[in-house]
Design an enzyme around this catalytic site. Sequence first.
Site, PDB file in Angstrom:
ATOM      1  N   GLY A  56       0.779  -1.238   0.000  1.00 34.87           N
ATOM      2  CA  GLY A  56       0.000   0.000   0.000  1.00 34.87           C
ATOM      3  C   GLY A  56       0.809   1.285   0.000  1.00 34.87           C
ATOM      4  O   GLY A  56       1.912   1.355  -0.550  1.00 34.87           O
TER       5      GLY A  56
ATOM      6  N   GLY B  38      -1.607  14.005  -1.205  1.00 30.32           N
ATOM      7  CA  GLY B  38      -1.313  12.795  -1.949  1.00 30.32           C
ATOM      8  C   GLY B  38      -0.665  11.740  -1.071  1.00 30.32           C
ATOM      9  O   GLY B  38      -0.390  11.975   0.108  1.00 30.32           O
TER      10      GLY B  38
ATOM     11  N   HIS C 170     -38.165   5.034 -14.732  1.00 28.09           N
ATOM     12  CA  HIS C 170     -38.697   6.363 -14.413  1.00 28.09           C
ATOM     13  C   HIS C 170     -39.554   6.274 -13.177  1.00 28.09           C
ATOM     14  O   HIS C 170     -40.390   5.372 -13.093  1.00 28.09           O
ATOM     15  CB  HIS C 170     -39.520   6.894 -15.584  1.00 28.09           C
ATOM     16  CG  HIS C 170     -40.129   8.231 -15.298  1.00 28.09           C
ATOM     17  ND1 HIS C 170     -39.382   9.387 -15.317  1.00 28.09           N
ATOM     18  CD2 HIS C 170     -41.394   8.590 -14.937  1.00 28.09           C
ATOM     19  CE1 HIS C 170     -40.165  10.405 -14.993  1.00 28.09           C
ATOM     20  NE2 HIS C 170     -41.397   9.944 -14.765  1.00 28.09           N
TER      21      HIS C 170
HETATM   22  P1  NAI Z   1      -4.890  13.889  -4.227  1.00 36.78           P
HETATM   23  O1  NAI Z   1      -3.743  13.603  -5.111  1.00 36.78           O
HETATM   24  O2  NAI Z   1      -6.248  13.408  -4.576  1.00 36.78           O
HETATM   25  O3  NAI Z   1      -5.022  15.488  -4.021  1.00 36.78           O
HETATM   26  C1  NAI Z   1      -3.965  16.258  -3.502  1.00 36.78           C
HETATM   27  C2  NAI Z   1      -4.237  17.714  -3.789  1.00 36.78           C
HETATM   28  O4  NAI Z   1      -3.261  18.449  -3.097  1.00 36.78           O
HETATM   29  C3  NAI Z   1      -4.117  18.100  -5.248  1.00 36.78           C
HETATM   30  O5  NAI Z   1      -5.233  18.881  -5.601  1.00 36.78           O
HETATM   31  C4  NAI Z   1      -2.818  18.884  -5.308  1.00 36.78           C
HETATM   32  O6  NAI Z   1      -2.832  19.881  -6.309  1.00 36.78           O
HETATM   33  C5  NAI Z   1      -2.765  19.484  -3.919  1.00 36.78           C
HETATM   34  N1  NAI Z   1      -1.438  19.840  -3.433  1.00 36.78           N
HETATM   35  C6  NAI Z   1      -0.295  19.135  -3.580  1.00 36.78           C
HETATM   36  N2  NAI Z   1       0.723  19.760  -2.945  1.00 36.78           N
HETATM   37  C7  NAI Z   1       0.203  20.873  -2.363  1.00 36.78           C
HETATM   38  C8  NAI Z   1       0.726  21.915  -1.552  1.00 36.78           C
HETATM   39  N3  NAI Z   1       1.998  21.926  -1.177  1.00 36.78           N
HETATM   40  N4  NAI Z   1      -0.108  22.918  -1.151  1.00 36.78           N
HETATM   41  C9  NAI Z   1      -1.427  22.909  -1.510  1.00 36.78           C
HETATM   42  N5  NAI Z   1      -1.968  21.942  -2.276  1.00 36.78           N
HETATM   43  C10 NAI Z   1      -1.172  20.929  -2.682  1.00 36.78           C
HETATM   44  O7  NAI Z   1      -4.427  13.372  -2.777  1.00 36.78           O
HETATM   45  P2  NAI Z   1      -5.237  13.010  -1.482  1.00 36.78           P
HETATM   46  O8  NAI Z   1      -6.526  13.739  -1.422  1.00 36.78           O
HETATM   47  O9  NAI Z   1      -4.270  13.196  -0.369  1.00 36.78           O
HETATM   48  O10 NAI Z   1      -5.511  11.480  -1.666  1.00 36.78           O
HETATM   49  C11 NAI Z   1      -4.430  10.550  -1.733  1.00 36.78           C
HETATM   50  C12 NAI Z   1      -4.776   9.357  -2.565  1.00 36.78           C
HETATM   51  O11 NAI Z   1      -5.820   8.603  -1.967  1.00 36.78           O
HETATM   52  C13 NAI Z   1      -5.214   9.751  -3.943  1.00 36.78           C
HETATM   53  O12 NAI Z   1      -4.621   8.888  -4.871  1.00 36.78           O
HETATM   54  C14 NAI Z   1      -6.706   9.536  -3.908  1.00 36.78           C
HETATM   55  O13 NAI Z   1      -7.233   9.185  -5.167  1.00 36.78           O
HETATM   56  C15 NAI Z   1      -6.864   8.400  -2.894  1.00 36.78           C
HETATM   57  N6  NAI Z   1      -8.131   8.539  -2.219  1.00 36.78           N
HETATM   58  C16 NAI Z   1      -9.247   8.228  -2.876  1.00 36.78           C
HETATM   59  C17 NAI Z   1     -10.461   8.428  -2.298  1.00 36.78           C
HETATM   60  C18 NAI Z   1     -11.647   8.130  -3.066  1.00 36.78           C
HETATM   61  O14 NAI Z   1     -11.576   7.380  -4.034  1.00 36.78           O
HETATM   62  N7  NAI Z   1     -12.776   8.688  -2.722  1.00 36.78           N
HETATM   63  C19 NAI Z   1     -10.613   8.956  -0.949  1.00 36.78           C
HETATM   64  C20 NAI Z   1      -9.365   9.278  -0.356  1.00 36.78           C
HETATM   65  C21 NAI Z   1      -8.183   9.071  -0.986  1.00 36.78           C
END
Ligand code: NAI
Length: 467
Positions: free
Chosen positions: A146, A272, A445
């Site tokens: 993971g 991320g 519907h």
């Molecule tokens: P993410 O990659 O989805 O979003 C991170 C955001 O942080 C981006 O919009 C980016 O532009 C921004 N960012 C990066 N560095 C920054 C900085 N220094 N200052 C301000 N903004 C910054 O990452 P997240 O939300 O942490 O999720 C991590 C992983 O877990 C992702 O791959 C996501 O798809 C997955 N995940 C999926 C979920 C779902 O399917 N519903 C729920 C939670 C997580």
Amino acid sequence: MSENSFDLVIIGSGPGGYVAAIRGAQLGLKTALIEKSKTLGGTCLNVGCIPSKALLHSSEMFHFVGHGAAAHGIDLTNLSISIEQLMAKKDKTVDQLCGGIQHLMKANKIKVFNGLGILEGDSKVRVRATGEDTVLNGKHIIIATGSASIELPFLKYDGETVVSSTEAIAFEQVPKQLAVVGAGAIGLELGSVWARLGAEVNVIEFLPVIAPTFDKDVSKMAERLFKKQGLNFHLKTKVTGIKKSKGKQILTAEKAGKVIEFEVDKVLVAVGRKPFTDGLGLDAAGVTTDDKGRILVDAHYQTSATGVYAIGDVIPGPMLAHKAEEEAVACVECIAGQAGHVNYDVIPNVIYTDPEIASVGLGDSDAKAQGYETKVGKFNFAGNGRAIATDATDGFAKVIADKKTDRILGVQLIGKGASELIASTVAHMEYGGSAEDLARTVHAHPTVSEAIKEAALAVDGNALHSA
Ligand code: NAI
């Protein structure tokens, strides 16, 4: 075969690892599963997808009774919420599902080892546990360890004020002032939870849009709707650090050269995740990674070390539980001599806010960037009878098709229930369906799903319920 020799040894019991174990057992492989945490299920079940959905559900109900119930003639005075009870409900959900996986392992005769799995090369995996180590022999070894939250060097996690999602799903009280760094899936979901429960939430995002992996019109509508729910967005803003001033915690940021300060009691960093391979012994086993620490695999999930495979968040691709599960099945089927396969073009992506945001395939802008000429059909939920009857008019469905062939290239949804609605469009795309196929499919519907059919009709300008 000796007691500690297995056809398949899997390290990590998240949706990738435990699903690989079940598929291995189904295919007649003697299977072992190693997990370092006390419970099975990995990040998704213990501190990720599942507990966050429990909190989203509870907080959505609280928000509704406080803000929406009156319109239905429901009178609720003296509304209050016990965070302790809300967390206990979430924990019960997690416990139930962890127990369920334990049960599945037993039913499938999978041997579970508790401890840290360490690759030692030559088909061996050491299980380091308190007490005595055990060394397992695995004809085939799958790494499914993971990912972990990315840490910002100028905003280190302290587990108290600056936290990752793991702590943010377990706050003991509602923070007064919560800053969320990153407007991706985690930031928007957990930002929503705490805003609904009464926190002042400031979301700070580096890019000019929130939810940047979706088409711009989706991101823009999401921003507008979440703002109405009380989330404050600071876009094109760079966080620079945290300091103490007059006994208060101040998060500092920069926008267009100007310094901005946020008084905070909690900061959730959600920028991320990165592959988790600490202590795994990749070097000893000869497993190579790329510059982001992701394990490199071939089309059969085989790493650079013979007999060692990797799936899920530790390899390139979207870090999603359902992607890991599909890879688990495909990888084990390849090991068993079958033709395992994952269609990476058709992996749904969901953010579980209110309304939800969901997509599959290419957005219009991505499709154009890849050289497609597109036809786009869009239908607003405001034109859908069921949406009107159930207060779900905020949102739209958008179908993106190839202009030459009419094949669906992608679907983007924002609206109540989008996480469930996306499924039928995934199936259409899996079978190579066209916009006309979707448009001519009968939808019940009144359902909100009719908005998707209308969007497919709109691809050729034939939507029935739009003026
Ligand atoms: P993410 O990659 O989805 O979003 C991170 C955001 O942080 C981006 O919009 C980016 O532009 C921004 N960012 C990066 N560095 C920054 C900085 N220094 N200052 C301000 N903004 C910054 O990452 P997240 O939300 O942490 O999720 C991590 C992983 O877990 C992702 O791959 C996501 O798809 C997955 N995940 C999926 C979920 C779902 O399917 N519903 C729920 C939670 C997580």
